[in-house]
Structure formats: C-alpha cells, structure tokens
Design a protein around this motif. Structure first.
Motif, PDB file in Angstrom:
ATOM      1  N   SER A 200       2.410 -30.879  25.074  1.00  6.83           N
ATOM      2  CA  SER A 200       3.693 -30.949  25.770  1.00  6.83           C
ATOM      3  C   SER A 200       3.972 -29.636  26.500  1.00  6.83           C
ATOM      4  O   SER A 200       3.253 -28.646  26.338  1.00  6.83           O
ATOM      5  N   THR A 201       5.051 -29.640  27.277  1.00  8.71           N
ATOM      6  CA  THR A 201       5.380 -28.480  28.127  1.00  8.71           C
ATOM      7  C   THR A 201       5.442 -27.145  27.366  1.00  8.71           C
ATOM      8  O   THR A 201       4.848 -26.161  27.819  1.00  8.71           O
ATOM      9  N   PRO A 202       6.113 -27.065  26.198  1.00 14.04           N
ATOM     10  CA  PRO A 202       6.226 -25.757  25.529  1.00 14.04           C
ATOM     11  C   PRO A 202       4.891 -25.203  25.027  1.00 14.04           C
ATOM     12  O   PRO A 202       4.798 -24.017  24.727  1.00 14.04           O
ATOM     13  N   ASN A 203       3.857 -26.053  24.962  1.00 13.26           N
ATOM     14  CA  ASN A 203       2.584 -25.604  24.385  1.00 13.26           C
ATOM     15  C   ASN A 203       1.495 -25.327  25.424  1.00 13.26           C
ATOM     16  O   ASN A 203       0.333 -25.106  25.057  1.00 13.26           O
ATOM     17  N   GLN A 204       1.855 -25.316  26.702  1.00 14.33           N
ATOM     18  CA  GLN A 204       0.844 -25.095  27.744  1.00 14.33           C
ATOM     19  C   GLN A 204       0.210 -23.706  27.650  1.00 14.33           C
ATOM     20  O   GLN A 204      -1.014 -23.548  27.709  1.00 14.33           O
ATOM     21  N   ASP A 217      -0.259 -30.938  30.814  1.00 18.17           N
ATOM     22  CA  ASP A 217       1.057 -31.293  30.275  1.00 18.17           C
ATOM     23  C   ASP A 217       1.207 -32.810  30.361  1.00 18.17           C
ATOM     24  O   ASP A 217       1.468 -33.354  31.437  1.00 18.17           O
ATOM     25  N   ARG A 324       3.090 -27.080  15.540  1.00 18.15           N
ATOM     26  CA  ARG A 324       2.028 -26.282  16.162  1.00 18.15           C
ATOM     27  C   ARG A 324       1.135 -25.769  15.044  1.00 18.15           C
ATOM     28  O   ARG A 324       1.599 -25.075  14.152  1.00 18.15           O
TER      29      ARG A 324
END
Length: 336
Positions: A200-204, A217, A324
């Motif tokens: 997802s976006t926060p983990n790019q 993403d 995470r």
C-alpha cells in the motif's frame, strides 16, 4: 481460504507427554473461538522425549494463522481434548536435551519452527525436534530471531526450493511489506534477482529500503501494467490478485501461492508451472537464513512486541493483515 493455508495449519496442540511436576506460564485455549478464549495460566512444563530438546522460550512469533487455528478453522471437530498452546516460532535457550540429540547442548541459543504436534511457543518452555531448530543468528536479538522461522522458511521454500529463483531473473512479490514478503524481497535480492513488490501507499519507501527494485502501489496501480514477463510470482493474497498474476509470468516461468490452489488450466494455457506452498520445518535452511542475517543481507522487521500475557492484543493486531514485518511475544528477558 483453501486448505493450503495449512501452510502451517493444523495446530500446535499440546500433545507432548508431561513428566515432572514443574509448571510454567503459558497462553492456552480450552475451546475454539475468538481471541477472548486465550487464557494466561499455569500449566505443566513439557518434558523432552529422547529425540527432542526442551527450550526456555525468550520470545515467540505471532502469525495470522495462529488466529485461524484458535478459531477452529482447521479443526475436524469443535471439541478440544486438551488445552491448546499456539505458536510455531520460538527463539530461546536449550534447557535440556533428549538422549538422541547430537547437535545441541544445554545453554545453546536457538531458534525454531515447531512442528504441528509439539507444544506451542506461547509459553515459557517448548519442545522441539532437532530438524526444527538451528543456532540463533548472533547479530540479532531473541525478539528478532523469533520473528524469522515460519515466514522466512515460507519465502525460502517458495523462491529457492520450488521456483529455483536465480541471478538475472525477475520476481513479483505480492504483499512485500508483510511477514513473508519482507523476507521474500531480501532473499530474492540476495540471489541476484530483479524484484518487483506490491504494497500500500505508506509502505512504498519501505519496499525500496528492503531492496525492491520496483515498488508497486496496489491502491493506485495495476501490477500487471508494471511487472511484465517475470520469471516468478510469489502470491500471498489469493483471489483476484492470484487470478491476474498468471498473465504476468513469462512462458516457462513459475507461480507460487501461499493461500490457494494453483489453477492448472491457467498454467497449461500459458505454458508455466506453479505450486501451492505448504511450509515445512527445515533446520538446514534455517541455518542458511541465519548466515544471510549475520552477513547483513537480510534484516528482520519487528513492528511490535507484547508481553506473553498480552497475547490477545497481539493476535488482534496480527488479524488486521496490515502489520509491517512481524509481531512478537516477549516471554522472558534476554540472557546476559
């Protein structure tokens, strides 16, 4: 979810004979159900058989499958004949060895993936077979070591044993920021592959820190528009993600899934191979993974630790599917 989620399933049910009257603290379930069935209790300490080691547990890993087992998803019936202790990942110190044990001695730091019939890791002591344990990597803590066995072995057995991933090849890893995914990205890089990974976006940015060459993403991009003609796909999502993944594998390539059965019709149509992965304990592979950790080719990601008594909170967090790396139960203080 298909039966292949058995990737660790069936349960670490307390099936080891208990000899002496010593007790230990453990998280036990007397019935199947939600997290509330988990109780922090005194139970008899297990005694190792001649081919087992007794481990004083310092930390235990928490996996989403623990909650599935607790809920009765894999039970043939809904009656528990004995209290169940969950947990397949442990790191700790050898307390006692059986007569046939040759690789370990009392005091050795180890980590292990416990087999299905052993006492589980959510306890102050657990028993393990020699084939399930390896020396704990020297460069990491016990908490970190407990986050390794099941997910790292799953990634290794999918990418190395089954897919035979090697230098110069490319791989698409779905769920790259999760427990299996974080190890899969790093194992693939250590083997010289080009890595595409979804999150997802926060983990790019996190994916890139792990070594992914291309971070995708999935909330904004279709992975098939970015990763094309890859040699290997590792799927931990299933459903539509798996269905769309067959089309990105080049002819002669390989698709591995952890959560479903592969579609043989799709494999045949596209001239590719595939396998539903069911992880198995393997001390030799745990040793290889440990070397990569000590060589700083793999870092271990622990997002949260909870005291053993807070196993309910730990399982609730694991069940969100948005952790995470890994969650770990801290059972005892690190040995001095």
């Amino acid at each position: 979810m298909k039966a292949k989620i058995i990737f660790v399933a069936a349960a670490w049910i307390a099936a080891t004979p208990l000899a002496d009257s010593a007790t230990m603290k453990a998280i036990v379930a007397h019935e199947y159900g939600g997290p509330e069935v988990l109780k922090y209790e005194d139970v008899p300490r297990p005694e190792p058989k001649e081919d087992e080691i007794l481990v004083r547990v310092i930390a235990a890993g928490v996996n989403p499958v623990d909650g599935m087992i607790r809920s009765g998803m894999f039970a043939k019936n809904q009656h528990l004949t004995s209290p169940m202790i969950l947990g397949g990942d442990i790191a700790g110190v050898v307390e006692k060895i059986g007569a046939k044990i040759t690789k370990f001695k009392k005091g050795d730091p180890i980590y292990a993936y416990l087999s299905l019939k052993n006492n589980g890791g959510y306890a102050e002591y657990a028993v393990a077979k020699e084939k399930e344990a390896a020396a704990k990597p020297k460069s990491i803590s016990y908490d970190e070591a407990a986050a390794v066995p099941i997910v790292a072995l799953t990634a290794w057995q999918a990418l190395v044993d089954s897919a035979k991933l090697g230098a110069g090849q490319s791989v698409l890893i779905h769920g790259g920021s999760g427990g299996v995914g974080t190890f899969a990205v790093q194992i693939a890089k250590a083997r010289g592959a080009k890595v595409f990974a979804t999150a997802s976006t926060p983990n790019q940015e996190f994916l890139k820190e792990l070594g992914a060459d291309v971070a995708i993403d999935y909330t904004k991009q279709k992975f098939e528009d970015v990763a094309k003609d890859v040699d290997v796909v590792l799927d931990s999502v299933g459903g539509d993600t798996l269905a769309r993944s067959y089309g990105v594998v080049k002819k002669g390539g390989f698709i591995a899934t952890l959560v479903a059965d592969v579609d043989q019709t799709e494999l045949d149509k596209r001239g590719i191979r595939g396998e539903s992965i069911s992880v198995k304990p393997n001390s030799q592979e745990l040793g290889e993974i440990g070397k990569l950790i000590d060589e700083k080719q793999i870092r271990v990601i622990v997002s949260q630790t909870f005291p053993l008594a807070d196993a309910v909170k730990a399982q609730e967090q694991a069940a969100t599917g948005h952790t995470r790396g890994k969650i770990v139960l801290k059972v005892a203080d690190e040995p001095k």
